[in-house]
Design a protein around this motif. Structure first.
Motif, PDB file in Angstrom:
ATOM      1  N   THR A  97      11.781  31.123   3.710  1.00 26.72           N
ATOM      2  CA  THR A  97      11.259  32.040   3.016  1.00 26.72           C
ATOM      3  C   THR A  97      11.369  32.344   2.324  1.00 26.72           C
ATOM      4  O   THR A  97      12.599  32.096   1.600  1.00 26.72           O
ATOM      5  N   ASP A 103       4.804  31.900   0.849  1.00 27.49           N
ATOM      6  CA  ASP A 103       5.026  31.384   2.334  1.00 27.49           C
ATOM      7  C   ASP A 103       5.442  29.508   1.494  1.00 27.49           C
ATOM      8  O   ASP A 103       4.996  28.735   1.442  1.00 27.49           O
ATOM      9  N   SER A 154       6.568  27.528   4.044  1.00 23.28           N
ATOM     10  CA  SER A 154       6.776  26.772   5.035  1.00 23.28           C
ATOM     11  C   SER A 154       5.810  25.659   5.284  1.00 23.28           C
ATOM     12  O   SER A 154       6.829  24.420   6.378  1.00 23.28           O
TER      13      SER A 154
END
Length: 457
Positions: free
Chosen positions: A351, A360, A362
């Motif tokens: 994060t 973002d 991820s």
């Protein structure tokens, strides 16, 4: 009845004659075989266990040289201390003499034969093992160049041995002398200093306790490349001269060594040292002249092997100045183009926030964009070193302030002066400067920042 009897008797006589002839021929061949075998056995000059040889004495034109194997398994001169011995050559002598076998024999020696074959004033080699001493006398090379004439101390004949063996046994002072440039092991060296005309000396120092190398203190804010130094040292201690040229050289100008390309000083932990100067052979750049300082021995080395002489401190420093590891921080602030941006980062959960807005990371695209941006300033490339420079650093073009996981802060900043981008860590100049393309153009920090911001919108 007489005719058949006469025929039978004649057959028996002929048979007897044939058998006699067969036996005569067989006896002759057996005798020749026995003589041949005896000659073969006689041609075996020595049968010594090479591992048991402890002493070799050379009687050369300029005197005697006595080499003995010490308790450490090293061959050393024991009747003089002129030089270190060539260990490879000593092993070769032991190997060649241990099972030395002649190709042929030339009969019993007398004074005229000895003079004919160069054995009236031979090179003498004495080999001593655990039980006795063997003597070998080496004379001239044959006119065809295929062999050398030799005698031994316990045989009265002259023999011929193969040329490759004889040429290896023909020793002189320079043959015996060690060809090693640096007569140390890699753990023996205390420091190495490399000096070049008009350039700052580079000194490398070894710490035996930590088994680590270091440069001068002025490079303490940079990371020493242990692998590069170890590789250089390993190469250095393996280097051997291609040719030993002159002893006690006085005419330095003849080889350009009055103005050497490089000077090297190596100090060992036991207090011994080796110094040498180098000069590229301009007539044949394949070779470089090397003058050993301790005994003025002039040697020739392959230039390609003397990489040490082309190095500076820059070659022994890792090519980047690293900021904080992104896995050991909670966030960072970066000041770029007069604007400060705040980031938080949690690599475990992948994060990230940019000025409070979630980015973002991820997925692979977001993570790659973030990492490229982070590495663009946290893995700052070094273009060169300038420890004499005194950049101000009060108005950096970029500053990264890292919030470390232990609650401390650290900084990495770059200040530009006269076209050079000087690297600072925690407000102190590191002695290195960065390439200009990190601050302008497509691979700049600003470009990576724009890509990340564009992705986060």
């Amino acid at each position: 009845m007489k005719k058949p009897i006469i025929i039978l008797v004649s057959a028996l006589v002929l048979a007897g004659s044939s058998m006699g002839a067969f036996l005569a021929v067989k006896h002759k061949r057996d005798t020749e075989a026995n003589i041949s075998q005896a000659e073969k056995e006689d041609n075996v000059l020595f049968n010594i266990n090479s591992a048991g040889i402890k002493k070799v004495e050379f009687g050369l034109e300029d005197g005697d040289y006595v080499a003995e194997l010490n308790d450490s398994g090293v061959w050393v001169l024991t009747n003089r201390d002129d030089f270190a011995l060539d260990q490879v050559y000593m092993q070769l002598i032991c190997t060649y003499t241990s099972d030395l076998t002649a190709q042929t024999a030339y009969g019993k020696a007398d004074d005229s034969k000895k003079a004919m074959y160069g054995l009236d004033e031979p090179l003498t080699i004495k080999i001593t093992d655990d039980s006795r001493t063997y003597e070998l006398y080496v004379g001239d090379e044959s006119p065809t160049g295929e062999s050398y004439y030799v005698m031994t101390g316990d045989k009265d004949k002259i023999y011929a041995i193969e040329s490759y063996q004889g040429s290896a046994l023909i020793a002189d002072r320079l043959t015996l002398k060690s060809k090693k440039l640096a007569p140390f092991s890699n753990s023996d060296i205390a420091d190495i200093t490399i000096k070049k005309d008009g350039m700052e000396p580079c000194k490398l120092t070894y710490d035996k306790e930590s088994t680590m190398w270091s440069l001068d203190k002025k490079y303490d804010m940079l990371t020493t490349d242990q692998t590069a130094i170890t590789s250089m040292v390993n190469n250095l201690i393996r280097l051997e001269a291609d040719t030993l040229l002159e002893e006690n050289l006085t005419d330095l100008k003849a080889y350009g060594l009055d103005k050497p390309d490089c000077e090297v000083e190596i100090n060992a932990l036991d207090g011994t040292k080796r110094t040498f100067t180098t000069k590229l052979n301009e007539n044949d750049p394949t070779y470089t002249f090397v003058l050993i300082g301790e005994d003025k021995q002039l040697e020739a080395y392959y230039t390609s092997g003397l990489t040490l002489t082309d190095t500076t401190a820059y070659d022994y420093i890792l090519p980047t100045v690293k900021g904080a590891d992104m896995y050991s921080i909670s966030g960072f602030d970066i000041e770029l183009d007069g604007k400060t941006t705040e980031f938080t980062i949690d690599t475990d959960s992948k994060t990230c926030t940019l000025n409070g807005k979630t980015v973002d990371i991820s997925n692979s695209e977001g993570y790659m964009l973030f990492q490229n941006f982070y590495d663009s300033f946290s893995m700052m490339a070094i273009e060169g070193l300038d420890t004499d420079a005194k950049p101000d650093g009060s108005e950096p073009v970029v500053t990264a302030t890292y919030h470390n996981s232990d609650g401390t802060d650290s900084t990495l900043s770059i200040a530009e002066e006269d076209g050079k981008y000087y690297i600072f860590r925690d407000g102190k100049y590191t002695g290195a400067y960065a390439p200009a393309d990190r601050f302008t153009g497509r691979s700049s920090i600003g470009e990576f920042y724009k890509k990340l911001v564009g992705y986060s919108l």
